[in-house]
Design a protein around this motif. Structure first.
Motif, PDB file in Angstrom:
ATOM      1  N   ASN A  75      -4.285   4.185  -2.283  1.00 27.29           N
ATOM      2  CA  ASN A  75      -3.936   5.120  -1.202  1.00 27.29           C
ATOM      3  C   ASN A  75      -4.021   6.575  -1.672  1.00 27.29           C
ATOM      4  N   ALA A  90       0.991   3.933   2.617  1.00 27.66           N
ATOM      5  CA  ALA A  90       1.099   2.954   1.530  1.00 27.66           C
ATOM      6  C   ALA A  90       2.029   1.808   1.926  1.00 27.66           C
ATOM      7  N   TRP A  94       0.260  -1.762   2.174  1.00 24.63           N
ATOM      8  CA  TRP A  94       0.676  -2.801   1.226  1.00 24.63           C
ATOM      9  C   TRP A  94       1.483  -3.892   1.915  1.00 24.63           C
TER      10      TRP A  94
END
Length: 728
Positions: A75, A90, A94
């Motif tokens: 990222n 992020a 994720w």
């Protein structure tokens, strides 16, 4: 599927779902996957309608994919200039990726491992670790979505809103929110309804929700007084409802991906994989074929430019750093890319054709919009998905030139270059007159071998303010005792900005003239005063196919090779060359130690284009100056407004980019009003900031100087340079 008792360290995957519901689920799953695959096929097949891209995009594909994966997983681009946005993305990325992997693991266990191996690996310690990670990353996912919703709806971050903002943006974020929250709700109901198994405490979010359901007394089927006939809402039927709601929402999202904003999850990665590492610093060449068009229709755009359009996420990062937009010029980089995409999609839906770019508002893009571009590359540097704005923008500018729709001021510049070889329209014989005040004679590099072939450039040659810079640099090179020479009247404008406003064939003519002239000279390195010249000589002249144009009677050169194909000729900006001389001990900055408090402006073509940030700073600090950085420095530098032809055009803008930058130097820099000198390393920047100093009423507050002027003062060579000696 093997049903596992809840007491074991595992769980039943389809708890509470009947065999009929199981069958319906998989029918819907099959339909969803089919719709998804068809949509992906349709989207990627569109790119075959695009023109061929001139640069290699899929060579060394494994390395490209690996590099793109590193960018995506880290990222790193999302954190650029925006910590909050980086953390938000992020968390979402994720979390989403973890949930996708978790679903894949569950499918492998149920449909591969169990029927083939006759067992399960989704149990025991693996199950506990799995459940903990799912809850931890799922929670991050929900937090990230919450951050996005807060920024979009509460803060109403300006860059997230524009004329292309639509309901699909809302559907996208709310669907993700529903999937994240719905997943935890489903998990909590299952844990509660199955008796709160102790091992499920690792599912800390779901377990906490289960405790909450118990605290509020949510009825369970089988409890005294609770039956189907009682009509009470139970945990079991809420679980059934949540399970189907969650499944249907997931099916909708998967099927929707190729048809709307979620497609960026695929197109953005593809865009990063196929990126050009030299994007912007080099531009595509125009074929010599006179029938070739630039942007006469949407079909003229390359497949990569179409992919750029699909990869745009509407994040507005490019808009937020664009100096043209900040100055109220009619350019928003995001809107140009999305306008082209919208037009393409309208044609695919049977819409009417329009001119791609023209003057007067009947086209997809208005000519004034593209004239506003400064070619500073800030948009490309900020873009997290590697959209190459400048390639599409230059295509549009070339179309304007082909149509004869360029502004009158630019037409005058083109005429000056064609007739006299410079943008001022002055006589070529006067090109070296700036050197008359020097205390030494300059070497003619056409007649004598030199180490440095110095390309002086238009502004240092003809502009009175920049002539001082040229003389300062000449005195510095003389003091360093290196052999250097210039081309005198055989030097013409470099063509960098001429090319970026769309006059490609004039650029080829200038390039051909220069490389043919250089072939007759004996030198080791080319040194440029101007970062624009440095960029085009280093990155673009080696790309020109001179052989394709050499037989054209209109081209005044016979050169038919590829110049500097292997990089045998070093091309340097003068700060790089002088920094080498200082490092090697050829130039000693032992004169008066300067004690000025200064700030330094990174020129776009030296900094963002070519990643040279250190040499200028090392030279400034070597003079003894106290260098104070502006908040926007290095890759974040704010353009002076002169690039992309801006130097030759008049705009109604408030404030001017140069005025905003000088305000930043005096108000936002740590030293504030104590900053005495605004230091530049580019003749165009010098011109723009001297103008901004007057129009912004900064004349009594700050002085504009070039690094060369600081050095020549530090080494006490003002008289050699024909400059007035600064009083102590």
């Amino acid at each position: 599927m093997n049903v596992l008792a809840q007491a074991e360290v595992s769980r039943e995957t389809y708890w509470g779902i009947s065999s009929t519901g199981f069958a319906v689920f998989y029918l819907l799953a099959a339909i969803t996957i089919a719709v998804f695959l068809y949509g992906v096929y349709r989207r990627f097949s569109r790119y075959t309608d695009g023109d061929d891209d001139p640069f290699a995009r899929v060579n060394d594909l494994p390395a490209r994919v690996l590099g793109a994966a590193k960018i995506a997983l880290s990222n790193e681009k999302q954190f650029n200039r925006d910590l909050y946005g980086g953390l938000m993305h992020a968390f979402i990325f994720w979390g989403f990726l973890t949930l996708f992997i978790a679903t894949s693991i569950l499918a492998i266990d149920g449909y591969v491992y169990e029927p083939i191996v006759q067992g399960n690996f989704w149990e025991g310690d693996f199950y506990l670790a799995y459940q903990f990670m799912v809850d931890a990353m799922g929670l991050l996912f929900v937090v990230g979505i919450g951050m996005a919703m807060y920024r979009r709806y509460w803060v109403r971050n300006e860059r997230l809103w524009g004329r292309h903002t639509s309901s699909e943006d809302d559907i996208f974020i709310w669907t993700l929110f529903g999937l994240g929250v719905g997943g935890f709700l489903l998990q909590g109901l299952r844990i509660y309804a199955t008796g709160m198994p102790e091992h499920e405490v690792v599912s800390f979010v779901g377990y906490g929700l289960g405790l909450l359901f118990g605290a509020i007394g949510l009825p369970l089927a089988g409890e005294p007084g609770v039956s189907t006939a009682s009509g009470l809402v139970t945990a079991e039927n809420l679980h059934w409802l949540s399970w189907w709601s969650h499944s249907l929402l997931a099916f909708f999202f998967i099927a929707w991906i190729p048809y709307a904003k979620p497609f960026h999850m695929l197109s953005s990665f593809a865009n990063v994989v196929t990126r050009d590492e030299k994007a912007g610093k080099r531009l595509p060449n125009v074929p010599a074929d006179l029938d070739a068009t630039n942007a006469d229709s949407i079909d003229d755009f390359t497949w990569k430019e179409l992919l750029d359009q699909d990869a745009c996420t509407k994040c507005g990062r490019c808009s937020s750093v664009c100096p043209a937009k900040a100055s109220d010029r009619p350019l928003d980089p995001r809107d140009v890319i999305l306008d082209l995409k919208k037009y393409r999609e309208s044609l695919e839906a049977g819409g009417e054709e329009q001119p791609i770019i023209a003057d007067g508002g009947t086209s997809v893009i208005d000519s004034e919009t593209m004239e506003s571009c400064m070619a500073c590359m800030a948009c490309m540097d900020a873009c997290p998905v590697e959209i190459e704005h400048l390639q599409s923008f230059t295509r549009l500018n070339r179309q304007l030139t082909d149509q004869g729709d360029v502004s009158p001021s630019m037409q005058d510049v083109f005429q000056n270059v064609m007739q006299n070889g410079n943008t001022f329209g002055d006589s070529p014989r006067n090109r070296a007159d700036w050197a008359d005040d020097l205390e030494f004679d300059l070497t003619d590099a056409r007649e004598q071998e030199v180490e440095y072939l110095w390309y002086v450039g238009d502004y240092p040659s003809y502009d009175e303010r920049n002539k001082r810079v040229a003389r300062s640099l000449a005195a510095i090179l003389q003091e360093a005792d290196v052999s250097f020479g210039i081309l005198f009247e055989d030097e013409k404008t470099d063509g960098n900005d001429i090319r970026r406003v769309g006059e490609e064939l004039l650029y080829v003519e200038l390039a051909g003239h220069h490389v043919e002239t250089w072939e007759d000279c004996d030198f080791e390195k080319i040194v440029c005063t101007d970062p624009h010249s440095y960029n085009t000589f280093k990155n673009e002249y080696p790309e020109v196919n001179f052989d394709e144009h050499a037989d054209d009677e209109l081209m005044p050169f016979d050169y038919d090779e590829q110049w500097n194909a292997n990089g045998e000729v070093d091309v340097l900006h003068w700060t790089q060359a002088v920094e080498e001389l200082v490092t090697d001990g050829a130039l000693e900055l032992t004169g008066t130690e300067l004690e000025y408090t200064v700030t330094y402006h990174d020129p776009c073509h030296l900094g963002r284009y070519n990643d040279e940030y250190d040499a200028p700073r090392e030279l400034i600090e070597a003079t003894g100056c106290d260098l104070q950085e502006m908040p926007r420095n290095r890759a974040d530098s704010f353009c002076c407004g002169g690039g992309g032809g801006g130097l030759w055009m008049d705009f109604e803008e408030e404030p001017k980019p140069s005025e905003e930058r000088l305000r930043e130097a005096l108000e936002d820099t740590a030293a504030g009003s104590a900053v005495e000198k605004f230091v530049v390393a580019c003749p165009m920047c010098m011109t723009m900031y001297e103008d901004g100093r007057k129009t912004g009423d900064f004349e009594d507050e700050i002085e504009i100087v070039d690094i060369a002027e600081l050095i020549v003062e530090a080494i006490g060579q003002e008289e050699t340079a024909g400059l007035e000696v600064t009083a102590d």
